[in-house]
Design a protein around this motif. Structure first.
Motif, PDB file in Angstrom:
ATOM      1  N   PHE A 180     -33.466 -45.710  59.547  1.00  0.00           N
ATOM      2  CA  PHE A 180     -32.757 -45.754  60.833  1.00  0.00           C
ATOM      3  C   PHE A 180     -31.823 -44.559  60.981  1.00  0.00           C
ATOM      4  CE2 PHE A 180     -33.453 -50.534  60.716  1.00  0.00           C
ATOM      5  CZ  PHE A 180     -34.473 -50.490  61.662  1.00  0.00           C
ATOM      6  N   ALA A 181     -31.172 -44.147  59.886  1.00  0.00           N
ATOM      7  CA  ALA A 181     -30.297 -42.975  59.956  1.00  0.00           C
ATOM      8  C   ALA A 181     -31.102 -41.712  60.270  1.00  0.00           C
ATOM      9  CB  ALA A 181     -29.549 -42.815  58.632  1.00  0.00           C
ATOM     10  N   LEU A 182     -32.297 -41.603  59.675  1.00  0.00           N
ATOM     11  CA  LEU A 182     -33.146 -40.447  59.957  1.00  0.00           C
ATOM     12  C   LEU A 182     -33.596 -40.443  61.411  1.00  0.00           C
ATOM     13  CD1 LEU A 182     -34.679 -37.988  58.886  1.00  0.00           C
ATOM     14  CD2 LEU A 182     -36.557 -39.528  58.264  1.00  0.00           C
ATOM     15  N   ILE A 183     -33.945 -41.619  61.948  1.00  0.00           N
ATOM     16  CA  ILE A 183     -34.356 -41.701  63.355  1.00  0.00           C
ATOM     17  C   ILE A 183     -33.193 -41.310  64.258  1.00  0.00           C
ATOM     18  CG2 ILE A 183     -35.071 -43.300  65.157  1.00  0.00           C
ATOM     19  CD1 ILE A 183     -36.660 -44.811  63.039  1.00  0.00           C
ATOM     20  N   ALA A 184     -31.978 -41.797  63.937  1.00  0.00           N
ATOM     21  CA  ALA A 184     -30.810 -41.465  64.762  1.00  0.00           C
ATOM     22  C   ALA A 184     -30.521 -39.969  64.713  1.00  0.00           C
ATOM     23  CB  ALA A 184     -29.600 -42.268  64.279  1.00  0.00           C
ATOM     24  N   PHE A 185     -30.683 -39.363  63.527  1.00  0.00           N
ATOM     25  CA  PHE A 185     -30.445 -37.923  63.410  1.00  0.00           C
ATOM     26  C   PHE A 185     -31.475 -37.143  64.225  1.00  0.00           C
ATOM     27  CE2 PHE A 185     -31.325 -33.910  61.197  1.00  0.00           C
ATOM     28  CZ  PHE A 185     -30.074 -33.304  61.291  1.00  0.00           C
ATOM     29  N   ALA A 186     -32.748 -37.558  64.111  1.00  0.00           N
ATOM     30  CA  ALA A 186     -33.790 -36.879  64.885  1.00  0.00           C
ATOM     31  C   ALA A 186     -33.544 -37.021  66.379  1.00  0.00           C
ATOM     32  CB  ALA A 186     -35.160 -37.445  64.510  1.00  0.00           C
ATOM     33  N   LEU A 187     -33.103 -38.188  66.810  1.00  0.00           N
ATOM     34  CA  LEU A 187     -32.809 -38.395  68.227  1.00  0.00           C
ATOM     35  C   LEU A 187     -31.656 -37.522  68.682  1.00  0.00           C
ATOM     36  CD1 LEU A 187     -33.436 -39.997  70.800  1.00  0.00           C
ATOM     37  CD2 LEU A 187     -31.867 -41.773  69.994  1.00  0.00           C
ATOM     38  N   ALA A 188     -30.632 -37.382  67.817  1.00  0.00           N
ATOM     39  CA  ALA A 188     -29.495 -36.531  68.181  1.00  0.00           C
ATOM     40  C   ALA A 188     -29.925 -35.076  68.320  1.00  0.00           C
ATOM     41  CB  ALA A 188     -28.388 -36.665  67.132  1.00  0.00           C
ATOM     42  N   VAL A 189     -30.770 -34.597  67.391  1.00  0.00           N
ATOM     43  CA  VAL A 189     -31.266 -33.222  67.480  1.00  0.00           C
ATOM     44  C   VAL A 189     -32.100 -33.037  68.741  1.00  0.00           C
ATOM     45  CG1 VAL A 189     -32.763 -31.514  66.384  1.00  0.00           C
ATOM     46  CG2 VAL A 189     -31.178 -32.863  64.993  1.00  0.00           C
ATOM     47  N   LEU A 190     -32.953 -34.042  69.056  1.00  0.00           N
ATOM     48  CA  LEU A 190     -33.775 -33.953  70.259  1.00  0.00           C
ATOM     49  C   LEU A 190     -32.906 -33.888  71.502  1.00  0.00           C
ATOM     50  CD1 LEU A 190     -36.592 -34.027  71.529  1.00  0.00           C
ATOM     51  CD2 LEU A 190     -36.452 -36.528  71.500  1.00  0.00           C
ATOM     52  N   LEU A 191     -31.859 -34.702  71.563  1.00  0.00           N
ATOM     53  CA  LEU A 191     -30.957 -34.669  72.726  1.00  0.00           C
ATOM     54  C   LEU A 191     -30.220 -33.341  72.805  1.00  0.00           C
ATOM     55  CD1 LEU A 191     -29.479 -38.292  72.595  1.00  0.00           C
ATOM     56  CD2 LEU A 191     -31.150 -37.375  74.222  1.00  0.00           C
ATOM     57  N   LEU A 192     -29.898 -32.752  71.646  1.00  0.00           N
ATOM     58  CA  LEU A 192     -29.215 -31.456  71.657  1.00  0.00           C
ATOM     59  C   LEU A 192     -30.106 -30.382  72.253  1.00  0.00           C
ATOM     60  CD1 LEU A 192     -26.805 -29.696  70.799  1.00  0.00           C
ATOM     61  CD2 LEU A 192     -27.900 -29.453  68.559  1.00  0.00           C
ATOM     62  N   PHE A 193     -31.387 -30.343  71.809  1.00  0.00           N
ATOM     63  CA  PHE A 193     -32.311 -29.353  72.381  1.00  0.00           C
ATOM     64  C   PHE A 193     -32.551 -29.619  73.860  1.00  0.00           C
ATOM     65  CE2 PHE A 193     -33.901 -28.741  67.905  1.00  0.00           C
ATOM     66  CZ  PHE A 193     -33.411 -27.444  67.797  1.00  0.00           C
ATOM     67  N   ALA A 194     -32.654 -30.876  74.227  1.00  0.00           N
ATOM     68  CA  ALA A 194     -32.862 -31.196  75.640  1.00  0.00           C
ATOM     69  C   ALA A 194     -31.659 -30.758  76.475  1.00  0.00           C
ATOM     70  CB  ALA A 194     -33.110 -32.691  75.809  1.00  0.00           C
ATOM     71  N   GLY A 195     -30.466 -30.924  75.948  1.00  0.00           N
ATOM     72  CA  GLY A 195     -29.268 -30.488  76.666  1.00  0.00           C
ATOM     73  C   GLY A 195     -29.225 -28.986  76.840  1.00  0.00           C
ATOM     74  N   ASN A 196     -29.627 -28.264  75.788  1.00  0.00           N
ATOM     75  CA  ASN A 196     -29.648 -26.800  75.897  1.00  0.00           C
ATOM     76  C   ASN A 196     -30.668 -26.347  76.944  1.00  0.00           C
ATOM     77  OD1 ASN A 196     -27.695 -26.452  73.961  1.00  0.00           O
ATOM     78  ND2 ASN A 196     -29.156 -26.310  72.262  1.00  0.00           N
ATOM     79  N   ALA A 197     -31.835 -27.012  76.981  1.00  0.00           N
ATOM     80  CA  ALA A 197     -32.845 -26.654  77.977  1.00  0.00           C
ATOM     81  C   ALA A 197     -32.336 -26.897  79.380  1.00  0.00           C
ATOM     82  CB  ALA A 197     -34.125 -27.449  77.715  1.00  0.00           C
ATOM     83  N   VAL A 198     -31.660 -28.006  79.603  1.00  0.00           N
ATOM     84  CA  VAL A 198     -31.103 -28.306  80.930  1.00  0.00           C
ATOM     85  C   VAL A 198     -30.063 -27.266  81.311  1.00  0.00           C
ATOM     86  CG1 VAL A 198     -29.719 -29.968  82.216  1.00  0.00           C
ATOM     87  CG2 VAL A 198     -31.615 -30.760  80.786  1.00  0.00           C
ATOM     88  N   ASN A 199     -29.233 -26.846  80.365  1.00  0.00           N
ATOM     89  CA  ASN A 199     -28.205 -25.843  80.659  1.00  0.00           C
ATOM     90  C   ASN A 199     -28.836 -24.511  81.045  1.00  0.00           C
ATOM     91  OD1 ASN A 199     -26.123 -27.629  80.167  1.00  0.00           O
ATOM     92  ND2 ASN A 199     -25.900 -27.031  78.003  1.00  0.00           N
ATOM     93  N   ARG A 200     -29.944 -24.120  80.351  1.00  0.00           N
ATOM     94  CA  ARG A 200     -30.580 -22.851  80.693  1.00  0.00           C
ATOM     95  C   ARG A 200     -31.189 -22.904  82.088  1.00  0.00           C
ATOM     96  NH1 ARG A 200     -32.245 -23.049  75.210  1.00  0.00           N
ATOM     97  NH2 ARG A 200     -34.285 -23.868  75.860  1.00  0.00           N
ATOM     98  N   ARG A 201     -31.849 -24.004  82.430  1.00  0.00           N
ATOM     99  CA  ARG A 201     -32.435 -24.108  83.768  1.00  0.00           C
ATOM    100  C   ARG A 201     -31.341 -24.091  84.837  1.00  0.00           C
ATOM    101  NH1 ARG A 201     -35.940 -27.854  81.276  1.00  0.00           N
ATOM    102  NH2 ARG A 201     -34.698 -29.594  82.101  1.00  0.00           N
ATOM    103  N   SER A 202     -30.228 -24.739  84.561  1.00  0.00           N
ATOM    104  CA  SER A 202     -29.136 -24.754  85.533  1.00  0.00           C
ATOM    105  C   SER A 202     -28.564 -23.358  85.731  1.00  0.00           C
ATOM    106  CB  SER A 202     -28.032 -25.713  85.042  1.00  0.00           C
ATOM    107  OG  SER A 202     -28.527 -27.032  84.913  1.00  0.00           O
ATOM    108  N   THR A 203     -28.485 -22.567  84.641  1.00  0.00           N
ATOM    109  CA  THR A 203     -27.936 -21.214  84.742  1.00  0.00           C
ATOM    110  C   THR A 203     -28.870 -20.319  85.561  1.00  0.00           C
ATOM    111  OG1 THR A 203     -26.859 -21.481  82.589  1.00  0.00           O
ATOM    112  CG2 THR A 203     -27.127 -19.232  83.415  1.00  0.00           C
ATOM    113  N   ARG A 204     -30.220 -20.432  85.330  1.00  0.00           N
ATOM    114  CA  ARG A 204     -31.163 -19.619  86.080  1.00  0.00           C
ATOM    115  C   ARG A 204     -31.154 -19.983  87.560  1.00  0.00           C
ATOM    116  NH1 ARG A 204     -34.477 -20.333  81.421  1.00  0.00           N
ATOM    117  NH2 ARG A 204     -35.561 -22.063  82.477  1.00  0.00           N
ATOM    118  N   SER A 205     -31.065 -21.236  87.855  1.00  0.00           N
ATOM    119  CA  SER A 205     -31.074 -21.645  89.267  1.00  0.00           C
ATOM    120  C   SER A 205     -29.824 -21.197  89.984  1.00  0.00           C
ATOM    121  CB  SER A 205     -31.211 -23.166  89.371  1.00  0.00           C
ATOM    122  OG  SER A 205     -30.111 -23.803  88.716  1.00  0.00           O
ATOM    123  N   ALA A 206     -28.698 -21.106  89.272  1.00  0.00           N
ATOM    124  CA  ALA A 206     -27.460 -20.648  89.884  1.00  0.00           C
ATOM    125  C   ALA A 206     -27.516 -19.149  90.132  1.00  0.00           C
ATOM    126  CB  ALA A 206     -26.277 -20.982  88.992  1.00  0.00           C
TER     127      ALA A 206
END
Length: 545
Positions: A519-545
């Motif tokens: 369960f700890a490994l799954i939570a860590f993987a989920l946190a990393v996935l959310l981190l990459f997803a957040g970075n992708a959203v930030n890049r798209r927001s910067t390009r659109s601006a």
């Protein structure tokens, strides 16, 4: 002054100092022989004699294990006999006296003493109390002694002495050895300063090794009145029992080889087993240093009277109180299975066996002894002891529901083996957790009428520790029903209607405990996935601006 003269003066001063200073001799260092002398010597070293303190409840010193005793106007005195091993040197004695008032008018004076010695007086108020004090030990001696507790009533009501909470503590130096087999038997039966730690070596008995060890353990228990403390090394023992084939001993024999060693011998393995049966069947009363079948004929039977009335039901309680059904016909219809590969597991099983035979009053002389249940006679009742991994799993799976429920409950009590990888594997390496003291007891009947007893421990638990705890404590008296779970301090019974179902919250907690790192490994993987997803959203927001 020349160099030669100076050298000569220094040498004279050194000689003068050597003559003036006395030589210091260390007995302990001088007593250590060199390697050649050790190899040539055939006499075993005597165990170190160190004074030890032993504490026993007053209930255990009474013939019928009384739990309480009144002291009032009609019963003014309580006398409790106890013994110290022959040859021991007593040093001190303490009493812990626990009592409660029978009414608000309880009072008067309580006196405690050893017979023939001075008294210690107490004047308690009408409240429950527990007092520890030293008794005068001038009359304490090896052999028979009597503890006396008196009540001087006056106009006050009496007291109820709690014999289970009251304790006698004796400090004594053990005996320097035993001159005869009879003296050894007397020492084993003593309440204090008796040889407790015993090493049994039957490696020279061939295929009869398990039978010899089992019979010796039972013979020791019957002489001691309790399960012996079996140790793995002779150096840690106060008494050594060795059994081996000897071409020079055509008949079965028991001999006192030295003050600390009993030797069982015979020309063949069957003769050695006969000597072990003799050890478990006959008392050493009137025996000097050697016993044979011929000299054993007039010797009394070796028996032990268990207090209380045994249960008539065919369950764990009957086994704990009278050894039923395995004690019938001196064990002639019983197959005793000592499972497990380690020495510690075997010694734990022997402790349980010795306790079971002790309550039955005599040894199971004609039982079948082995390590594999598949080889046991089909018409014999099975008594299996050992870790659950060494027992046929079909016996557990075919057991009644309450036995499986006790097994599953025991599995939940022990820590699970963790599978570690990478840095976590490095962190776990070298830090093993000691096995839990958890055991499972069960007694049930198969369809063909054969009785099966299981005394085992789940995977992850330490069977040896759990077995010794059960064999050497009052937990044994709490066995009941068809299945129990015991730990270091309690016994839990599982009735015929016991089920293995549990609340959803308990199941979720157990699931998380079993797979916490996943369960700890799954939570860590989920946190990393959310981190990459957040970075992708930030890049798209910067390009659109």
């Amino acid at each position: 002054m020349t160099i030669q003269a100076r050298w000569w003066s220094v040498m004279c001063m050194a000689v003068a100092i050597a003559v003036a200073v006395p030589c210091v001799f260390s007995p302990s260092a001088g007593a250590i022989p060199d390697a050649e002398a050790s190899a040539a010597s055939s006499t075993p070293a005597a165990p170190g004699r160190i004074a030890r303190s032993e504490e026993r409840t007053l209930a255990s010193l009474t013939p019928d294990n009384q739990t309480a005793h009144p002291l009032d106007a009609s019963t003014r005195e309580l006398r409790i006999p106890f013994t110290l091993a022959p040859g021991s040197v007593p040093e001190s004695v303490e009493l812990v006296l626990s009592a409660r008032p029978v009414s608000a008018r309880s009072g008067g004076r309580l006196e405690a003493l050893l017979a023939g010695s001075r008294t210690i007086a107490l004047t308690p108020r009408a409240d429950s109390f527990e007092a520890r004090f030293s008794l005068y030990s001038d009359s304490l001696r090896a052999g028979e002694n009597v503890l006396v507790i008196r009540f001087d009533a006056g106009n006050a009501d009496g007291w109820q002495v709690d014999l289970r909470a009251s304790r006698l503590r004796v400090t004594a130096l053990p005996s320097a050895g035993h001159e005869t087999l009879e003296a050894l038997e007397t020492a084993l039966a003593a309440h204090f300063a008796a040889p407790r730690r015993i090493f049994v070596d039957a490696s020279g008995s061939g295929r009869e090794r398990l039978a010899v060890e089992a019979l010796v353990a039972q013979g020791l228990a019957l002489r001691m009145g309790q399960a012996p403390v079996l140790v793995e090394r002779a150096e840690a023992a106060e008494l050594v029992v060795r059994a081996a084939m000897d071409p020079l001993s055509p008949n079965a024999s028991i001999a006192l080889a030295d003050p600390y060693t009993v030797r069982l011998a015979g020309a063949e393995t069957t003769t050695v087993a006969a000597a072990a049966r003799l050890f478990a069947a006959r008392s050493f009363v009137g025996t000097e240093t050697r016993m044979t079948p011929a000299t054993a004929l007039p010797a009394p039977r070796l028996t032990h009277i268990a207090p209380g009335s045994p249960s008539r039901q065919d369950n764990l309680q009957a086994l704990a109180e009278s050894g039923i059904p395995f004690a019938r016909e001196n064990g002639g219809r019983a197959a005793i299975i000592l499972a497990g590969d380690s020495t510690a597991d075997r010694l734990g099983a022997l402790s349980l066996l010795s306790r079971a035979s002790l309550v039955s009053g005599s040894a199971w002389l004609y039982a079948w002894y082995g390590s594999d249940a598949a080889q046991a006679p089909a018409d014999h009742d099975l008594f299996l002891m050992g870790p659950i991994a060494a027992i046929d799993p079909r016996l557990v799976s075919a057991a009644p529901a309450e036995v499986r429920a006790a097994t599953e409950a025991a599995n939940r009590r022990v820590p699970r083996e963790r599978r570690s990888y990478g840095s976590t594997a490095f962190a776990d390496e070298g830090s093993p957790v000691a096995g839990a003291v958890t055991g499972i007891g069960a007694l049930y009947r198969e369809a063909d009428g054969r009785t099966i007893v299981l005394l085992t421990a789940p995977e992850g638990a330490d069977f040896s520790r759990a077995a010794r705890r059960l064999a050497h404590s009052d937990l044994w008296r709490e066995l009941q029903g068809r299945a129990v779970l015991w730990d270091a301090g309690s016994v839990t019974a599982f009735g015929p209607t016991a089920q293995a179902s549990h609340a959803l919250s308990e199941q979720l907690i157990e699931l998380f405990r079993q797979h916490d790192r996943l369960f700890a490994l799954i939570a860590f993987a989920l946190a990393v996935l959310l981190l990459f997803a957040g970075n992708a959203v930030n890049r798209r927001s910067t390009r659109s601006a």
